[in-house]
Scaffold this active site. Structure first.
Site, PDB file in Angstrom:
ATOM      1  N   ASP A   1       0.814  -1.218   0.000  1.00 62.21           N
ATOM      2  CA  ASP A   1       0.000   0.000   0.000  1.00 62.21           C
ATOM      3  C   ASP A   1       0.848   1.269   0.000  1.00 62.21           C
ATOM      4  OD1 ASP A   1      -2.321  -1.712   0.361  1.00 62.21           O
ATOM      5  OD2 ASP A   1      -1.766  -1.831   2.467  1.00 62.21           O
TER       6      ASP A   1
ATOM      7  N   LYS B   1       2.514   2.134  -5.069  1.00 62.34           N
ATOM      8  CA  LYS B   1       3.274   1.636  -6.226  1.00 62.34           C
ATOM      9  C   LYS B   1       2.557   1.926  -7.529  1.00 62.34           C
ATOM     10  CE  LYS B   1       3.374  -2.558  -4.544  1.00 62.34           C
ATOM     11  NZ  LYS B   1       2.794  -2.285  -3.232  1.00 62.34           N
TER      12      LYS B   1
ATOM     13  N   LYS C   1       0.824   4.455  -8.485  1.00 64.32           N
ATOM     14  CA  LYS C   1       1.111   5.819  -8.962  1.00 64.32           C
ATOM     15  C   LYS C   1       2.490   5.870  -9.627  1.00 64.32           C
ATOM     16  CE  LYS C   1       1.976  10.382  -8.899  1.00 64.32           C
ATOM     17  NZ  LYS C   1       1.959  11.303  -7.787  1.00 64.32           N
TER      18      LYS C   1
ATOM     19  N   GLY D   1      -4.022  -4.600  -4.762  1.00 61.92           N
ATOM     20  CA  GLY D   1      -4.618  -3.646  -5.686  1.00 61.92           C
ATOM     21  C   GLY D   1      -3.754  -2.409  -5.844  1.00 61.92           C
ATOM     22  N   HIS D   2      -3.774  -1.850  -7.037  1.00 61.83           N
ATOM     23  CA  HIS D   2      -3.129  -0.569  -7.310  1.00 61.83           C
ATOM     24  C   HIS D   2      -4.235   0.441  -7.589  1.00 61.83           C
ATOM     25  CE1 HIS D   2       0.687  -2.349  -7.259  1.00 61.83           C
ATOM     26  NE2 HIS D   2       0.844  -2.628  -8.539  1.00 61.83           N
TER      27      HIS D   2
ATOM     28  N   GLN E   1       2.029  -6.322  -3.284  1.00 59.37           N
ATOM     29  CA  GLN E   1       2.463  -6.391  -1.888  1.00 59.37           C
ATOM     30  C   GLN E   1       3.833  -5.719  -1.714  1.00 59.37           C
ATOM     31  OE1 GLN E   1       1.483  -9.741  -3.218  1.00 59.37           O
ATOM     32  NE2 GLN E   1      -0.609  -9.399  -2.606  1.00 59.37           N
TER      33      GLN E   1
ATOM     34  N   THR F   1      -8.357  -3.442  -2.099  1.00 52.43           N
ATOM     35  CA  THR F   1      -9.058  -4.682  -2.399  1.00 52.43           C
ATOM     36  C   THR F   1     -10.118  -5.009  -1.354  1.00 52.43           C
ATOM     37  OG1 THR F   1      -7.159  -5.573  -3.574  1.00 52.43           O
ATOM     38  CG2 THR F   1      -8.756  -7.171  -2.770  1.00 52.43           C
TER      39      THR F   1
ATOM     40  N   PRO G   1      -9.539  -0.919   7.241  1.00 54.76           N
ATOM     41  CA  PRO G   1      -8.709   0.197   7.709  1.00 54.76           C
ATOM     42  C   PRO G   1      -7.279  -0.275   7.932  1.00 54.76           C
ATOM     43  CG  PRO G   1     -10.176  -0.565   9.462  1.00 54.76           C
ATOM     44  CD  PRO G   1     -10.598  -1.267   8.207  1.00 54.76           C
TER      45      PRO G   1
END
Length: 428
Positions: free
Chosen positions: A13, A16, A18, A40-41, A223, A299, A303
């Site tokens: 998180d 990556k 961006k 997820g990106h 990851q 994904t 939080p």
């Protein structure tokens, strides 16, 4: 030759997506080398947000070859939904190539993942229950189903039949739940095969050919270092190798073909799931970072746990992956923080330790050694040159660079493509 790896240095998180999106504009080929749809990106293009789970970030550019490598585990239904979503938004997937050696996530993988996590109770790992781990288990047990098998109805049916019998027995006898009907699963997945067939290729051969031809190739991982199966905070890790070394196995290229490694570093630290987190904040500052940074999983929506920047973690990542340059993200989230802290060392039983602990017991007991730095308390989102950043922001970044042992290459001050400060051009 120019082959660049972009990988995460913390617990994922880091933003990556961006960085990969920015570099993808200059690349000819963008390849994903490990993981599955448990990651997820998030990429922002002209104010529109795109959440990518399996498709490489280069899919948002015309004329790019986008590769899903053999090290990725693929849920065909999820991938096809993502492809359709791109088509609905006016993006082409013509340049997509999917490795014929990639492993296929089956419905029994997802169910086993969920049942195993429930069975762990208070010792749960924090899996996303998307079948990633069980799919990698079958790969290592040599009973997995690959894309090349899925493309051959006879081969697929034979392997599926054996697996369904074994998995149904496991599900019934161990977890007390019903398994799957062979014909139903077979029909569903052969339908996926027909839709995916145009994309299937020997991606290792394609990537090596591109590198030899002098094309610019960008490898993106899912990851991050601290979730690496071998080197992360085991067992609270993923089931693959996100570190730079994972590229060679997961994409099928030799290590000498990698020209630069870029480590993405969030300007603070977050993680999702269980496990020790030395710099975690449980106070108003932790809440401020979470809300200001919208720190909720791409994904899962979970939080994220938030804390001060841990330079010990970043240094560990630099050493493991041979990181040449750091790409710092989310610096702007700290714009209104009066006093910042960076963890520059760990103490255990009063002694400063030089190595990153393998023992989670030790990691949970370490005392972070903090340095306090003054914040800059002004907006950085419109700044485009490093020299124009506030002095205190530069001191913060340069202290991280000093402790981690890697140069600054990129600084991101917002989610937009244009909110990027480039200090070193990665593609030559």
């Amino acid at each position: 030759m120019s082959a660049i790896v972009v990988m995460g240095t913390q617990w994922g998180d880091e933003g990556k997506g961006k960085i990969v999106d920015y570099l993808a504009e200059q690349a000819d080929v963008v390849a994903r080398y490990q993981g599955g749809n448990n990651a997820g990106h998030t990429v922002v293009v002209k104010g529109k947000e795109f959440k990518l789970h399996l498709l490489p970030s280069g899919i948002l550019y015309k004329g790019k070859t986008c590769v899903i490598g053999n090290g990725v585990v693929i849920d065909p239904g999820v991938l096809l939904t993502e492809i359709k979503g791109m088509h609905d938004k006016g993006f082409s997937t013509e340049g997509l190539k999917i490795s014929n050696r990639a492993q296929v996530i089956m419905p029994y993988h997802r169910l086993i993942d969920a049942e195993e996590e429930n069975y762990r109770g208070e010792h749960k790992i924090g899996t996303t229950k998307r079948g990633i781990g069980p799919c990698y288990m079958d790969k290592n047990s040599r009973c997995g189903i690959r894309m090349v098998d899925l493309m051959d109805a006879e081969e697929f049916s034979a392997k599926l039949k054996r697996n369904i019998e074994a998995k149904n027995h496991l599900l019934k006898e161990i977890y007390g739940v019903e398994g799957f009907d062979f014909e139903t699963v077979k029909k569903e997945y052969l339908g996926y095969a027909d839709e995916l067939r145009p994309y299937i290729a020997d991606t290792s051969a394609a990537l090596n050919k591109s590198i030899k031809a002098g094309q610019k190739v960008l490898f993106e991982g899912a990851q991050a270092t601290m979730l690496d199966l071998d080197h992360g905070t085991y067992p609270y890790v993923t089931s693959s190798n996100p570190i730079a070394g994972g590229v060679c196995v997961g994409a099928g290229i030799g290590p000498t073909k990698i020209s630069n490694v870029i480590g993405v570093v969030k300007a603070y630290t977050t993680r999702v799931g269980e496990g020790p987190f030395p710099t975690e904040l449980f106070d108003e500052m932790g809440d401020h970072i979470r809300e200001s940074g919208h720190e909720y999983g791409t994904t899962t929506g979970r939080p994220r746990r938030c804390g001060w920047l841990d330079a010990c973690v970043v240094k560990y990542a630099v050493d493991l992956s041979g990181i040449d340059y750091m790409a710092i993200t989310r610096l702007d989230i700290l714009d209104q923080v009066k006093t910042l802290k960076i963890c520059v060392a760990y103490k255990h039983n009063g002694i400063v330790i030089d190595e990153f602990p393998a023992s989670l017991k030790v990691l949970a007991e370490v005392e972070p050694v903090y340095e306090e730095l003054a914040g800059w308390e002004c907006d950085t989102t419109t700044i485009r040159e490093y020299a124009d950043l506030p002095l205190n922001a530069r001191l913060y970044l340069e202290r991280l660079s000093e402790v981690a042992g890697a140069a600054l290459g990129i600084v991101s001050v917002g989610p937009g493509r244009d909110q990027t400060i480039i200090m070193h051009e990665m593609f030559k």
